[in-house]
Design a protein around this motif. Sequence first.
Motif, PDB file in Angstrom:
ATOM      1  N   ASP A 246      32.735  27.833  22.892  1.00 40.90           N
ATOM      2  CA  ASP A 246      31.887  27.407  24.024  1.00 40.90           C
ATOM      3  C   ASP A 246      31.223  26.063  23.739  1.00 40.90           C
ATOM      4  N   LEU A 247      30.766  25.906  22.498  1.00 40.89           N
ATOM      5  CA  LEU A 247      30.102  24.655  22.111  1.00 40.89           C
ATOM      6  C   LEU A 247      31.046  23.469  22.328  1.00 40.89           C
ATOM      7  N   THR A 248      32.287  23.638  21.884  1.00 42.92           N
ATOM      8  CA  THR A 248      33.276  22.556  21.994  1.00 42.92           C
ATOM      9  C   THR A 248      33.548  22.245  23.463  1.00 42.92           C
ATOM     10  N   PHE A 249      33.681  23.303  24.259  1.00 40.01           N
ATOM     11  CA  PHE A 249      33.913  23.124  25.690  1.00 40.01           C
ATOM     12  C   PHE A 249      32.736  22.371  26.337  1.00 40.01           C
ATOM     13  N   GLU A 250      31.535  22.812  26.024  1.00 33.49           N
ATOM     14  CA  GLU A 250      30.345  22.182  26.630  1.00 33.49           C
ATOM     15  C   GLU A 250      30.213  20.717  26.199  1.00 33.49           C
ATOM     16  N   LEU A 251      30.480  20.462  24.927  1.00 29.79           N
ATOM     17  CA  LEU A 251      30.388  19.080  24.427  1.00 29.79           C
ATOM     18  C   LEU A 251      31.405  18.170  25.111  1.00 29.79           C
ATOM     19  N   LEU A 252      32.636  18.675  25.236  1.00 34.94           N
ATOM     20  CA  LEU A 252      33.676  17.859  25.876  1.00 34.94           C
ATOM     21  C   LEU A 252      33.288  17.565  27.322  1.00 34.94           C
ATOM     22  N   GLN A 253      32.762  18.576  27.987  1.00 33.34           N
ATOM     23  CA  GLN A 253      32.334  18.383  29.386  1.00 33.34           C
ATOM     24  C   GLN A 253      31.217  17.351  29.479  1.00 33.34           C
ATOM     25  N   LYS A 254      30.252  17.494  28.568  1.00 40.27           N
ATOM     26  CA  LYS A 254      29.098  16.589  28.559  1.00 40.27           C
ATOM     27  C   LYS A 254      29.554  15.150  28.307  1.00 40.27           C
ATOM     28  N   MET A 255      30.472  14.992  27.357  1.00 41.17           N
ATOM     29  CA  MET A 255      30.932  13.645  27.026  1.00 41.17           C
ATOM     30  C   MET A 255      31.755  13.062  28.167  1.00 41.17           C
TER      31      MET A 255
END
Length: 261
Positions: A246-255
């Motif tokens: 989830d962290l990776t998904f959220e970070l990619l979305q944020k970036m």
Amino acid sequence: MKKITVWNRKGGVGKTTICINLAYELYKKGKKVLCLDLDGQANLTSFFEADIKGVSKPDLARILDANSNFLHIPSEDREIGNGIYQSRYSGIHFIQGARESEQINGTPLSLLDDLLEQTAQKYDFCVLDCHPDFSGLSRSAVYTADLVLVPILLDGFSRDNLNLVAEDILRIEEIAGYEIPFAAVANRVMNRKSQRQIYEDITYRHDYPVLQTCIRDYAVVGNALLLKKPISEHRKSSPPALDFQDLTFELLQKMQKKGVA
Ligand SMILES: Nc1ncnc2c1ncn2[C@@H]1O[C@H](COP(=O)(O)OP(=O)(O)OP(=O)(O)O)[C@@H](O)[C@H]1O
Ligand SMILES: [Mg+2]
């Protein structure tokens, strides 16, 4: 290549654990990732130690030194590519950390930025694991970041410390002349009332940029590290493995939203 600097002045908050698992999750998504161990304790390096296989390449301290002290070090050590090892995961490469990196004085702010430029075409992401301080090397890692990821624990000290962290990043932004996005991520979270209160406090009252994803506190995280495995490889369906996904998904979305990935 997008650079994610995992940094906090505070020690033991999960910087290295997050670097390893984030790099692995990015790799599982088909990304090519370079991991940089900026910490003299070299914990990230020991995770990948078996992949070094007795081959001697210049470590990060040597490469940095060669780039700031041209007189005494062979010029080939200036090239970042000469220090890169392939890990057991085809899409994850790394550069060894070394105790001497703590002794590099007068690091120019742009040192890592200039250095990473040499290899920017070869990777999708670079994940930088910092020492818990605000030394020249950590500043240089913040300066070069497309995103600074700040792991925190949900206790009173971490909450108070976030103010310092935000000020430190602001200082670098002022010198750089552009915004350096940062996001805090709560690690070692248990379903405790006191932790929920602190999370609400930092998110809603202080308005710090805190990710929605929290990494739960599970012994299996430490066990996986002891076995030198990312948590998703060790216990694929465990709660913290899902948290790192989830962290990776959220970070990619944020970036992506910020236009940096
Ligand atoms: N979510 C978690 N659940 C349980 N244990 C965790 C979790 N995250 C980290 N740990 C444990 O916390 C300890 C510190 O983690 P880590 O070494 O990643 O922190 P660090 O911020 O890199 O420390 P340092 O500042 O010394 O470099 C390790 O023993 C690790 O196994
Ligand atoms: Mg560490």
